[in-house]
Motif scaffolding. Structure first.
Motif, mmCIF file in Angstrom:
data_model
loop_
_atom_site.group_PDB
_atom_site.id
_atom_site.type_symbol
_atom_site.label_atom_id
_atom_site.label_comp_id
_atom_site.label_asym_id
_atom_site.label_seq_id
_atom_site.Cartn_x
_atom_site.Cartn_y
_atom_site.Cartn_z
ATOM 1 N N GLY A 113 48.853 -53.583 -85.954
ATOM 2 C CA GLY A 113 48.033 -52.538 -86.570
ATOM 3 C C GLY A 113 47.551 -51.573 -85.495
ATOM 4 O O GLY A 113 47.257 -51.972 -84.368
ATOM 5 N N TRP A 114 47.464 -50.282 -85.858
ATOM 6 C CA TRP A 114 47.168 -49.268 -84.846
ATOM 7 C C TRP A 114 45.770 -49.424 -84.253
ATOM 8 O O TRP A 114 45.563 -49.197 -83.068
ATOM 9 C CB TRP A 114 47.347 -47.861 -85.435
ATOM 10 C CG TRP A 114 48.802 -47.507 -85.577
ATOM 11 C CD1 TRP A 114 49.569 -47.624 -86.697
ATOM 12 C CD2 TRP A 114 49.678 -47.016 -84.544
ATOM 13 N NE1 TRP A 114 50.865 -47.228 -86.435
ATOM 14 C CE2 TRP A 114 50.958 -46.848 -85.128
ATOM 15 C CE3 TRP A 114 49.511 -46.705 -83.199
ATOM 16 C CZ2 TRP A 114 52.058 -46.380 -84.403
ATOM 17 C CZ3 TRP A 114 50.605 -46.238 -82.476
ATOM 18 C CH2 TRP A 114 51.858 -46.082 -83.077
ATOM 19 N N ASP A 115 44.776 -49.811 -85.066
ATOM 20 C CA ASP A 115 43.419 -49.932 -84.512
ATOM 21 C C ASP A 115 43.370 -51.006 -83.429
ATOM 22 O O ASP A 115 42.808 -50.801 -82.348
ATOM 23 C CB ASP A 115 42.413 -50.259 -85.623
ATOM 24 C CG ASP A 115 42.142 -49.056 -86.522
ATOM 25 O OD1 ASP A 115 42.555 -47.931 -86.140
ATOM 26 O OD2 ASP A 115 41.540 -49.238 -87.593
ATOM 27 N N ALA A 116 43.967 -52.160 -83.722
ATOM 28 C CA ALA A 116 43.976 -53.240 -82.731
ATOM 29 C C ALA A 116 44.803 -52.831 -81.505
ATOM 30 O O ALA A 116 44.462 -53.169 -80.363
ATOM 31 C CB ALA A 116 44.545 -54.516 -83.353
ATOM 32 N N PHE A 117 45.882 -52.094 -81.743
ATOM 33 C CA PHE A 117 46.746 -51.626 -80.655
ATOM 34 C C PHE A 117 45.955 -50.736 -79.688
ATOM 35 O O PHE A 117 46.007 -50.918 -78.471
ATOM 36 C CB PHE A 117 47.923 -50.870 -81.275
ATOM 37 C CG PHE A 117 48.908 -50.284 -80.296
ATOM 38 C CD1 PHE A 117 49.822 -51.088 -79.631
ATOM 39 C CD2 PHE A 117 48.949 -48.910 -80.072
ATOM 40 C CE1 PHE A 117 50.757 -50.534 -78.752
ATOM 41 C CE2 PHE A 117 49.879 -48.353 -79.202
ATOM 42 C CZ PHE A 117 50.778 -49.168 -78.541
ATOM 43 N N TRP A 118 45.187 -49.792 -80.245
ATOM 44 C CA TRP A 118 44.408 -48.906 -79.357
ATOM 45 C C TRP A 118 43.249 -49.650 -78.716
ATOM 46 O O TRP A 118 42.878 -49.361 -77.575
ATOM 47 C CB TRP A 118 43.922 -47.663 -80.115
ATOM 48 C CG TRP A 118 45.054 -46.783 -80.575
ATOM 49 C CD1 TRP A 118 45.308 -46.368 -81.845
ATOM 50 C CD2 TRP A 118 46.097 -46.219 -79.758
ATOM 51 N NE1 TRP A 118 46.446 -45.587 -81.881
ATOM 52 C CE2 TRP A 118 46.949 -45.482 -80.622
ATOM 53 C CE3 TRP A 118 46.408 -46.280 -78.402
ATOM 54 C CZ2 TRP A 118 48.080 -44.805 -80.153
ATOM 55 C CZ3 TRP A 118 47.536 -45.604 -77.938
ATOM 56 C CH2 TRP A 118 48.353 -44.878 -78.806
ATOM 57 N N ASP A 119 42.677 -50.631 -79.408
ATOM 58 C CA ASP A 119 41.653 -51.468 -78.761
ATOM 59 C C ASP A 119 42.243 -52.166 -77.535
ATOM 60 O O ASP A 119 41.598 -52.273 -76.489
ATOM 61 C CB ASP A 119 41.131 -52.533 -79.738
ATOM 62 C CG ASP A 119 40.149 -51.956 -80.752
ATOM 63 O OD1 ASP A 119 39.672 -50.818 -80.535
ATOM 64 O OD2 ASP A 119 39.875 -52.635 -81.759
ATOM 65 N N ALA A 120 43.471 -52.648 -77.677
ATOM 66 C CA ALA A 120 44.115 -53.337 -76.556
ATOM 67 C C ALA A 120 44.348 -52.373 -75.391
ATOM 68 O O ALA A 120 44.113 -52.716 -74.229
ATOM 69 C CB ALA A 120 45.434 -53.956 -77.014
ATOM 70 N N TRP A 121 44.785 -51.153 -75.689
ATOM 71 C CA TRP A 121 44.998 -50.170 -74.617
ATOM 72 C C TRP A 121 43.693 -49.870 -73.883
ATOM 73 O O TRP A 121 43.654 -49.764 -72.659
ATOM 74 C CB TRP A 121 45.567 -48.861 -75.189
ATOM 75 C CG TRP A 121 47.071 -48.790 -75.164
ATOM 76 C CD1 TRP A 121 47.905 -48.673 -76.233
ATOM 77 C CD2 TRP A 121 47.919 -48.819 -74.000
ATOM 78 N NE1 TRP A 121 49.211 -48.627 -75.816
ATOM 79 C CE2 TRP A 121 49.251 -48.711 -74.456
ATOM 80 C CE3 TRP A 121 47.681 -48.930 -72.633
ATOM 81 C CZ2 TRP A 121 50.343 -48.710 -73.578
ATOM 82 C CZ3 TRP A 121 48.771 -48.934 -71.756
ATOM 83 C CH2 TRP A 121 50.074 -48.819 -72.238
ATOM 84 N N ARG A 122 42.597 -49.710 -74.657
ATOM 85 C CA ARG A 122 41.312 -49.433 -73.996
ATOM 86 C C ARG A 122 40.895 -50.613 -73.124
ATOM 87 O O ARG A 122 40.303 -50.444 -72.064
ATOM 88 C CB ARG A 122 40.236 -49.111 -75.043
ATOM 89 C CG ARG A 122 40.314 -47.664 -75.524
ATOM 90 C CD ARG A 122 39.147 -47.309 -76.433
ATOM 91 N NE ARG A 122 39.290 -47.875 -77.758
ATOM 92 C CZ ARG A 122 39.986 -47.304 -78.748
ATOM 93 N NH1 ARG A 122 40.601 -46.150 -78.550
ATOM 94 N NH2 ARG A 122 40.067 -47.874 -79.924
#
Ligand SMILES: [Zn+2]
Length: 463
Positions: free
Chosen positions: A406-415
């Protein structure tokens, strides 16, 4: 605080401007280091003092002194340092003298001087200085990609000085340099009509008489320091919405209108990636047209090489600016784990302009290599398979992670990657652990489709 920008501190410290900012000391993740996931570039606090006493943009002759002040090792002091000298791989490098703590040293000459093995005497205490007197005879590098080259009156000084690295191969597919963040103080003495593009900020300029000028520059927490010199440069500048000063260096052969197109693509990329990963940390971003023989672009901290005539031009800018996050800020072992920075830059090159909808299709013949192929393995690449297998396959891998978690979790991981590894080096086991830890689904089956890492099974999903 050197060149770490105010907007970075705004984000990091909520507006406070601490006199002594804490260093990034977050727990390593994971705590275990599987075989092959070690970082061999020594972890140390260094300041590079680089002095160019001659830089001739007509002949390519450069005379320089690199003094590397090592304040302390953050790990047991090694018995040997490996200095990486990329110009030696092009045949441009002459070593005049090398001293450790004032004592002359004969380095071990590895791969024609591309790597210099410098023994450290037992009992040598920090702080000490490694000093290298050297000359470069820079010519037009044959492939056009050369970080160090002389092209149509543009003298490229990228990867131009001996830098602390590890023992690794030269590569003309992955970037040939890997190093750790350090601080820099740089002086360049050149003819007064020469324009100097550079990493970091200019801290002073003084006349030396005889039509010569000394440029003084500095940078903090950068893993390289690039310069480009030409007397034919014209410079345009703008301020990006986050406060970064963007500079565009063009030469008479540069296409008209390229600066405004470059600024628009830089604004789009800096804005997108600052929001998705974390802020752009440097006060300036220099975009330098390094001459008509550059087939694409190259990234350095706070400075990118481009060819103003490249098409599609905006995609080139997005790719190289994305490298400011993936390579410059979040470092990796570029010659070993090219998928992290090159696959990542390709992912953002395709994603930022399209709202993350453009996915590269595999070539008709498929991918020749696993995504974890290193520079040595990629020497067997046929045609453009180095690009398909690492860049495009890497972009596909990032897309597939985003779709699965999921994109939200993906961007959380990048941050999280940005927060943990800014100005450091992230390894594959750390990258894949962070994404797994943010994922609501077990990513190990996906990892196993792309990578041969034997430790994938040990990356347990988030409970
Ligand atoms: Zn790239």
């Amino acid at each position: 605080m050197g060149n770490v920008g105010r907007h970075y501190y705004q984000w990091r410290y909520g507006g406070a401007s601490p006199q002594s900012p804490p260093r990034w000391q977050l727990p390593a993740m994971p705590e275990w280091v599987p075989a092959g996931q070690e970082i061999d570039i020594p972890d140390l606090d260094a300041t590079y003092r680089l002095h160019i006493s001659e830089a001739n943009v007509d002949t390519g002759a450069v005379t320089a002194l690199a003094e590397i002040d090592i304040a302390r090792f953050n790990e047991p002091q090694p018995g040997k340092l490996y200095l990486q000298v990329v110009p030696a791989a092009y045949g441009y490098f002459t070593l005049d003298a090398l001293r450790v703590a004032g004592q002359p040293v004969d380095p071990e000459w590895i791969d024609g001087g591309f790597i210099l093995g410098v023994p450290l005497p037992a009992g040598l205490a920090t702080p000490f200085t490694v000093a290298v007197d050297f000359r470069l005879s820079i010519d037009q590098e044959a492939s056009g990609w050369g970080g160090t080259s002389l092209d149509s009156g543009v003298l490229r000084l990228g990867y131009w000085f001996p830098i602390i690295s590890d023992q690794h191969v030269f590569s003309d597919t992955l970037d040939p340099s890997q190093s750790r963040a350090a601080n820099y103080q740089v002086t360049v003495d050149a003819a007064s009509d020469v324009i100097v593009a550079h990493t970091g900020v200019e801290t002073g300029q003084s006349s030396l008489g005889g039509g010569r000028v000394r440029h003084e520059m500095a940078a903090t927490d950068v893993r390289d320091f690039a310069l480009v010199l030409s007397r034919r440069f014209a410079v345009q500048s703008t301020t990006l919405s986050d406060g970064t000063t963007a500079l565009y260096y063009s030469h008479p052969a540069s296409p008209g209108g390229a600066a405004s197109a470059a600024f628009a693509a830089a604004e789009e990329t800096v804005s997108a990636m600052s929001g998705l990963l974390g802020p752009y940390p440097y006060p300036t971003l220099s975009i330098v047209d390094v001459g008509p023989r550059m087939p694409g672009g190259l990234e350095f901290p706070g400075l990118i090489y481009i060819n103003g005539a490249y098409a599609p031009f905006d995609r080139l800018i997005v790719h190289e600016v994305a490298h400011q996050w993936l390579y410059a800020v979040i470092g990796n072992r570029t010659l070993v784990d090219g998928w992290i920075d090159e696959g990542g830059a390709e992912f953002f090159e395709r994603g930022v302009p399209t709202g993350f909808t453009e996915v590269p299709s595999p070539p008709a013949e498929g991918y020749q290599f696993w995504l974890d192929a290193d520079a040595t393995e990629l020497r067997a690449a046929q045609g453009r398979q180095w690009y398909y297998s690492i860049y495009e396959q890497g972009a596909r891998f990032y897309y597939q992670m985003a779709w699965q978690m999921g994109w939200d979790a993906f961007w959380d991981a990048w941050r999280d990657v940005y927060r943990r590894y800014s100005f450091g080096i992230v390894t594959p086991v750390e990258m894949l652990s962070v994404f797994q830890s943010h994922s609501p689904v077990d990513l190990r089956p996906l990892y196993a489709e792309y990578f041969r890492y034997p430790w994938i099974r040990d990356l347990l999903p988030n409970p």
